[in-house]
Structures are given as C-alpha cells and as structure tokens.
Enzyme design. Structure first.
Site, PDB file in Angstrom:
ATOM      1  N   CYS A 177     -21.998 -47.894  36.937  1.00  9.56           N
ATOM      2  CA  CYS A 177     -20.738 -48.644  36.823  1.00  9.56           C
ATOM      3  C   CYS A 177     -19.733 -47.707  36.143  1.00  9.56           C
ATOM      4  O   CYS A 177     -19.902 -46.489  36.176  1.00  9.56           O
ATOM      5  CB  CYS A 177     -20.920 -49.977  36.093  1.00  9.56           C
ATOM      6  SG  CYS A 177     -21.302 -49.872  34.337  1.00  9.56           S
ATOM      7  N   ARG A 231     -22.413 -53.735  33.175  1.00 13.14           N
ATOM      8  CA  ARG A 231     -23.102 -54.044  34.429  1.00 13.14           C
ATOM      9  C   ARG A 231     -24.317 -53.174  34.707  1.00 13.14           C
ATOM     10  O   ARG A 231     -25.403 -53.685  35.003  1.00 13.14           O
ATOM     11  CB  ARG A 231     -22.111 -53.952  35.594  1.00 13.14           C
ATOM     12  CG  ARG A 231     -20.999 -54.985  35.506  1.00 13.14           C
ATOM     13  CD  ARG A 231     -19.926 -54.753  36.541  1.00 13.14           C
ATOM     14  NE  ARG A 231     -19.151 -53.541  36.227  1.00 13.14           N
ATOM     15  CZ  ARG A 231     -18.192 -53.050  36.998  1.00 13.14           C
ATOM     16  NH1 ARG A 231     -17.907 -53.629  38.146  1.00 13.14           N
ATOM     17  NH2 ARG A 231     -17.516 -51.968  36.631  1.00 13.14           N
ATOM     18  N   ASP A 244     -16.117 -56.209  36.930  1.00  8.63           N
ATOM     19  CA  ASP A 244     -16.344 -55.756  35.556  1.00  8.63           C
ATOM     20  C   ASP A 244     -15.926 -56.852  34.571  1.00  8.63           C
ATOM     21  O   ASP A 244     -14.761 -57.244  34.525  1.00  8.63           O
ATOM     22  CB  ASP A 244     -15.523 -54.490  35.301  1.00  8.63           C
ATOM     23  CG  ASP A 244     -15.901 -53.800  34.010  1.00  8.63           C
ATOM     24  OD1 ASP A 244     -16.692 -54.359  33.224  1.00  8.63           O
ATOM     25  OD2 ASP A 244     -15.404 -52.678  33.783  1.00  8.63           O
TER      26      ASP A 244
END
Length: 146
Positions: free
Chosen positions: A9, A15, A119
C-alpha cells in the site's frame, strides 16, 4: 508457484499489514511480507501499524502490533513471486520502482470484482472497518486460488 507474496500500500501502516497478517494466517506455508510505496517519503519507515488498525485487527483476532513499516525497493520487487496492491494506481507506482515486475503485480481485490481498497488513514472507524472487510474478503479469495 507463488511461494513469496508481497502486499503493498502507500505507507505500510494500515492496509498492507492487515493483508500480510491475514494471508500469513490463511497460508502458513508461504513467505508473506508487506511494504509501502511511500513509507520513506511519508516518514513512516520503521513505524508500527496505525493504532486504529491495530485495534480493529485485534477485535477480529489478528495481532499486527509487532508490524514495522518498510519502504518498497526494486530489490524487494524482484524477490517476490506475487505483488498484491490496494489500488490500480499502485500498479503503476510499483512498476515505476521496478518495470520488470508489472506481470506479477495484481490487485488484492482481484477476486472480489477487481475492487480497490480505499485508504482509511486518518479517517473514521467506519472507513477502517470498510477497508478491513474488503481486505479480509480479498485475502480469503486469494488463499483459495493459491
């Protein structure tokens, strides 16, 4: 075939750590790690996972408290058989770091309708829960395929 899997990420604090630890739980015989496209630029390298994500993961029986963010490197890209990213734009970002790995870079959400995983950083608990749910669904589908 895919024995070394890298989950990517942006900052490697929300994440990708969850993706990494869920895949480790589901695929214990595989080598799985995570990294961030901009961990160094964001001054997150070496930092733990975001507290909101640590708490949410813990509520779901997953301990990511020992995670430390690391910057994605060209060498790291070469080392892994499969690179799983959160958003379509991350494919381009990974490819800009190492063009040779385009063919082994795919969306984590590939098997849930090629969904991107937004996100949740600095957002609401609901944003974290939504991202976690998508990551959980995605890793389950990847585990079936791998």
């Amino acid at each position: 075939m895919f024995n070394k899997i890298l989950v990517v990420c942006v900052g490697n604090i929300c994440r990708s750590p969850v993706g990494e630890y869920l895949l480790k739980k589901q695929l214990p015989n595989k080598h799985i790690a995570s990294a961030g496209i901009a961990s160094k630029k964001s001054k997150l390298e070496g930092k733990p996972a975001d507290n909101s994500m640590i708490e949410l993961a813990s509520e779901n029986g997953l301990d990511i408290s020992m995670h430390q963010s690391q910057q994605l490197t060209r060498e790291m890209c070469n080392e892994y058989d499969l690179i799983l990213v959160m958003e379509k734009g991350h494919i381009d970002a990974v490819t800009s770091i190492n063009p040779a790995v385009r063919g082994k870079t795919m969306l984590l959400g590939q098997w849930i309708g090629q969904k991107e995983i937004p996100d949740p950083y600095k957002m609401s608990k609901e944003a974290f829960e939504h991202a976690y749910s998508l990551i959980d669904q995605s890793t389950r589908e990847w585990a079936k395929k791998l």
